[in-house]
Design a protein around this motif. Structure first.
Motif, PDB file in Angstrom:
ATOM      1  N   LEU A 162      32.213  55.958  31.039  1.00 15.80           N
ATOM      2  CA  LEU A 162      31.942  55.239  29.862  1.00 15.80           C
ATOM      3  C   LEU A 162      32.566  53.576  30.025  1.00 15.80           C
ATOM      4  N   MET A 163      33.803  53.770  30.513  1.00 14.48           N
ATOM      5  CA  MET A 163      34.391  52.315  30.461  1.00 14.48           C
ATOM      6  C   MET A 163      33.893  51.568  31.682  1.00 14.48           C
ATOM      7  N   MET A 164      33.674  52.361  32.770  1.00 14.62           N
ATOM      8  CA  MET A 164      33.180  51.571  33.608  1.00 14.62           C
ATOM      9  C   MET A 164      31.651  50.899  33.602  1.00 14.62           C
ATOM     10  N   LEU A 165      30.978  51.703  32.654  1.00 16.20           N
ATOM     11  CA  LEU A 165      29.637  51.360  32.239  1.00 16.20           C
ATOM     12  C   LEU A 165      29.572  50.265  31.180  1.00 16.20           C
ATOM     13  N   LEU A 166      30.447  50.273  30.344  1.00 22.62           N
ATOM     14  CA  LEU A 166      30.424  49.154  29.289  1.00 22.62           C
ATOM     15  C   LEU A 166      31.142  48.225  29.257  1.00 22.62           C
ATOM     16  N   ARG A 167      32.467  48.405  29.618  1.00 18.33           N
ATOM     17  CA  ARG A 167      33.542  47.398  29.447  1.00 18.33           C
ATOM     18  C   ARG A 167      33.320  46.032  30.272  1.00 18.33           C
ATOM     19  N   PRO A 168      33.189  46.310  31.596  1.00 11.41           N
ATOM     20  CA  PRO A 168      33.028  44.976  32.539  1.00 11.41           C
ATOM     21  C   PRO A 168      31.696  44.064  31.967  1.00 11.41           C
ATOM     22  N   LEU A 169      30.462  44.551  31.369  1.00 16.17           N
ATOM     23  CA  LEU A 169      29.635  43.897  30.653  1.00 16.17           C
ATOM     24  C   LEU A 169      30.084  43.135  29.525  1.00 16.17           C
ATOM     25  N   LEU A 170      30.831  43.743  28.895  1.00 12.99           N
ATOM     26  CA  LEU A 170      31.375  43.066  27.606  1.00 12.99           C
ATOM     27  C   LEU A 170      32.434  42.241  28.012  1.00 12.99           C
ATOM     28  N   VAL A 171      33.383  42.392  28.736  1.00 15.97           N
ATOM     29  CA  VAL A 171      34.387  41.555  29.221  1.00 15.97           C
ATOM     30  C   VAL A 171      33.743  40.240  29.783  1.00 15.97           C
ATOM     31  N   LYS A 172      32.702  40.527  30.555  1.00 16.25           N
ATOM     32  CA  LYS A 172      32.049  39.345  31.220  1.00 16.25           C
ATOM     33  C   LYS A 172      31.631  38.302  30.209  1.00 16.25           C
ATOM     34  N   LYS A 173      31.097  38.702  29.171  1.00 13.86           N
ATOM     35  CA  LYS A 173      30.404  37.968  28.370  1.00 13.86           C
ATOM     36  C   LYS A 173      31.307  37.146  27.143  1.00 13.86           C
ATOM     37  N   ILE A 174      32.140  37.942  26.647  1.00 13.30           N
ATOM     38  CA  ILE A 174      32.973  37.653  25.641  1.00 13.30           C
ATOM     39  C   ILE A 174      34.056  37.344  25.936  1.00 13.30           C
ATOM     40  N   ALA A 175      34.928  37.505  26.931  1.00  9.68           N
ATOM     41  CA  ALA A 175      36.114  36.958  27.440  1.00  9.68           C
ATOM     42  C   ALA A 175      36.395  35.500  27.878  1.00  9.68           C
ATOM     43  N   CYS A 176      35.764  34.791  27.160  1.00  6.70           N
ATOM     44  CA  CYS A 176      35.659  33.248  27.667  1.00  6.70           C
ATOM     45  C   CYS A 176      37.222  32.651  27.603  1.00  6.70           C
ATOM     46  N   GLY A 177      37.961  33.123  26.609  1.00  9.12           N
ATOM     47  CA  GLY A 177      39.197  32.323  26.442  1.00  9.12           C
ATOM     48  C   GLY A 177      40.240  32.891  27.894  1.00  9.12           C
ATOM     49  N   LEU A 178      39.846  33.670  28.459  1.00 13.99           N
ATOM     50  CA  LEU A 178      40.711  34.025  29.493  1.00 13.99           C
ATOM     51  C   LEU A 178      40.105  33.742  30.934  1.00 13.99           C
ATOM     52  N   GLY A 179      41.154  33.522  32.066  1.00 14.99           N
ATOM     53  CA  GLY A 179      40.644  33.081  33.225  1.00 14.99           C
ATOM     54  C   GLY A 179      40.025  34.164  33.890  1.00 14.99           C
ATOM     55  N   LYS A 180      39.474  33.720  35.197  1.00 17.56           N
ATOM     56  CA  LYS A 180      38.484  35.043  35.779  1.00 17.56           C
ATOM     57  C   LYS A 180      39.416  36.038  36.343  1.00 17.56           C
ATOM     58  N   SER A 181      40.546  35.689  36.732  1.00 15.02           N
ATOM     59  CA  SER A 181      41.572  36.773  37.265  1.00 15.02           C
ATOM     60  C   SER A 181      41.968  37.683  36.145  1.00 15.02           C
ATOM     61  N   ASP A 182      41.990  37.096  34.902  1.00 16.18           N
ATOM     62  CA  ASP A 182      42.698  37.866  33.654  1.00 16.18           C
ATOM     63  C   ASP A 182      41.708  38.936  33.204  1.00 16.18           C
ATOM     64  N   ARG A 183      40.499  38.330  33.112  1.00 23.31           N
ATOM     65  CA  ARG A 183      39.356  39.158  32.281  1.00 23.31           C
ATOM     66  C   ARG A 183      39.472  40.569  32.473  1.00 23.31           C
ATOM     67  N   PHE A 184      39.468  41.005  33.753  1.00 23.97           N
ATOM     68  CA  PHE A 184      39.478  42.480  34.086  1.00 23.97           C
ATOM     69  C   PHE A 184      40.838  43.384  34.336  1.00 23.97           C
ATOM     70  N   LYS A 185      41.983  42.498  33.763  1.00 24.17           N
ATOM     71  CA  LYS A 185      42.970  43.314  33.941  1.00 24.17           C
ATOM     72  C   LYS A 185      43.242  44.469  33.084  1.00 24.17           C
ATOM     73  N   SER A 186      42.729  44.420  32.144  1.00 30.59           N
ATOM     74  CA  SER A 186      42.952  45.800  31.240  1.00 30.59           C
ATOM     75  C   SER A 186      42.107  46.836  31.791  1.00 30.59           C
ATOM     76  N   ILE A 187      41.043  46.404  32.367  1.00 30.41           N
ATOM     77  CA  ILE A 187      40.143  47.543  33.240  1.00 30.41           C
ATOM     78  C   ILE A 187      40.970  48.130  34.349  1.00 30.41           C
ATOM     79  N   TYR A 188      41.674  47.230  35.266  1.00 26.73           N
ATOM     80  CA  TYR A 188      42.328  47.447  36.298  1.00 26.73           C
ATOM     81  C   TYR A 188      43.388  48.229  35.761  1.00 26.73           C
TER      82      TYR A 188
END
Length: 312
Positions: free
Chosen positions: A168-194
């Motif tokens: 579920l995390m792999m299905l939902l979280r990347p799409l959410l983070v990509k759309k709303i995590a505008c305050g973070l740099g590209k390298s930091d957006r997915f660190k919580s998923i990593y």
């Protein structure tokens, strides 16, 4: 039952005879060996289906194992979101949604399928979690393999839950983070998923190796961790009085979260078997925070150093 009496006893602590056929009170048994999944040996070394329901302590244990990935998700989301990012709240809610759906789906696919109730075998002793260590060797050469889940399904259901959480995390979280995590740099957006891709394997190994130990120790682990993390958070946030707590709502949320964990630990230890004796223990939940706030001003390093200098 007469047929059971004339059968030679099975070797080993967990070897049993599976019931091949039954005709009224007469039963036909197989050879001594491993019991089928969902069954456990009785006093006569006969494999019997698990028909009991988990008791309150079992559910509390499963709740603890379900909370572990959620708490870790929240921690790393907060850690990597940054102070200026507004995406943390949405990620927190998404993590809660993922874990909640994973828990419900895990219960639905467990026996009986389609029900939120599960059937289980009663945990009697610590060795029930580690049946692979009790395979007998009659001649010290040949090993009879009788490894099965004697604590069905408390051992494997956690792995199933973690698998659903990860999917579920792999299905939902990347799409959410990509759309709303505008305050973070590209390298930091997915660190919580990593981070989740690291801690899920660690949690899986922890359950595989230490599931039985966690079953008996988790209430005390909750109490110790809630106390330590609360003290560390208040110290790092420079909270020294009740006024400091009220300045930011986030601090109150963290405080109440720790109180809930502390209450969960107390309930797990007491099991609430005697409500009139156990419920008053919940009044102790705010005590560590109150003690910290009342003594923080006396333990501030700068004050200690200044008083030490004045003493000389």
């Amino acid at each position: 039952m007469q047929a059971v009496a004339v059968l030679p006893a099975c070797l080993g602590l967990y070897c049993g005879r599976a019931v091949l056929a039954a005709n009224g009170s007469a039963e036909i048994y197989g050879d001594c060996g491993v019991c089928p999944r969902g069954q456990k040996t009785d006093d006569h070394k006969i494999c019997r289906p698990c028909t009991e329901s988990p008791d309150r302590y079992d559910w509390l244990y499963l709740g603890f194992m379900a909370l572990l990935p959620l708490v870790l998700h929240w921690f790393f989301i907060e850690w990597y979101s940054g102070k200026k990012s507004s995406s943390a709240l949405f990620q927190h809610i998404t993590a809660l949604f993922e874990c909640s759906v994973a828990a419900i789906v895990t219960l639905l696919v467990s026996d009986p399928v389609g029900s939120l109730c599960i059937r289980s075998c009663k945990v009697v002793m610590l060795s029930d979690w580690y049946t692979m260590l009790y395979n007998p060797s009659p001649d010290y050469i040949t090993t009879i393999h009788c490894t099965h889940e004697a604590v069905y399904p408390l051992y494997t259901i956690v792995f199933i839950y973690y698998a659903f959480c990860l999917v579920l995390m792999m299905l939902l979280r990347p799409l959410l983070v990509k759309k709303i995590a505008c305050g973070l740099g590209k390298s930091d957006r997915f660190k919580s998923i990593y981070a989740a891709l690291y801690f899920f394997p660690i949690l899986t190994v922890l359950q595989a190796v230490g599931g039985g130990l966690l079953y008996y120790a988790f209430p005390y682990i909750i109490l110790v961790l809630s106390l330590v993390t609360l003290a560390v958070y208040m110290s790092a946030s420079e909270v020294e009085s009740f006024k400091d707590l009220l300045l930011r709502k986030k601090r109150l949320v963290v405080l109440f979260s720790h109180w809930l964990l502390h209450a969960y630990g107390i309930i797990s230890i007491s099991k609430l078997d005697k409500l009139e004796e156990d419920l008053p223990l919940l009044a102790l939940v705010p005590t560590p925070a109150l003690f910290y706030l009342m003594t923080a001003k006396y333990t501030e390093p700068s004050r200690i150093l200044s008083e030490g200098a004045n003493g000389h």
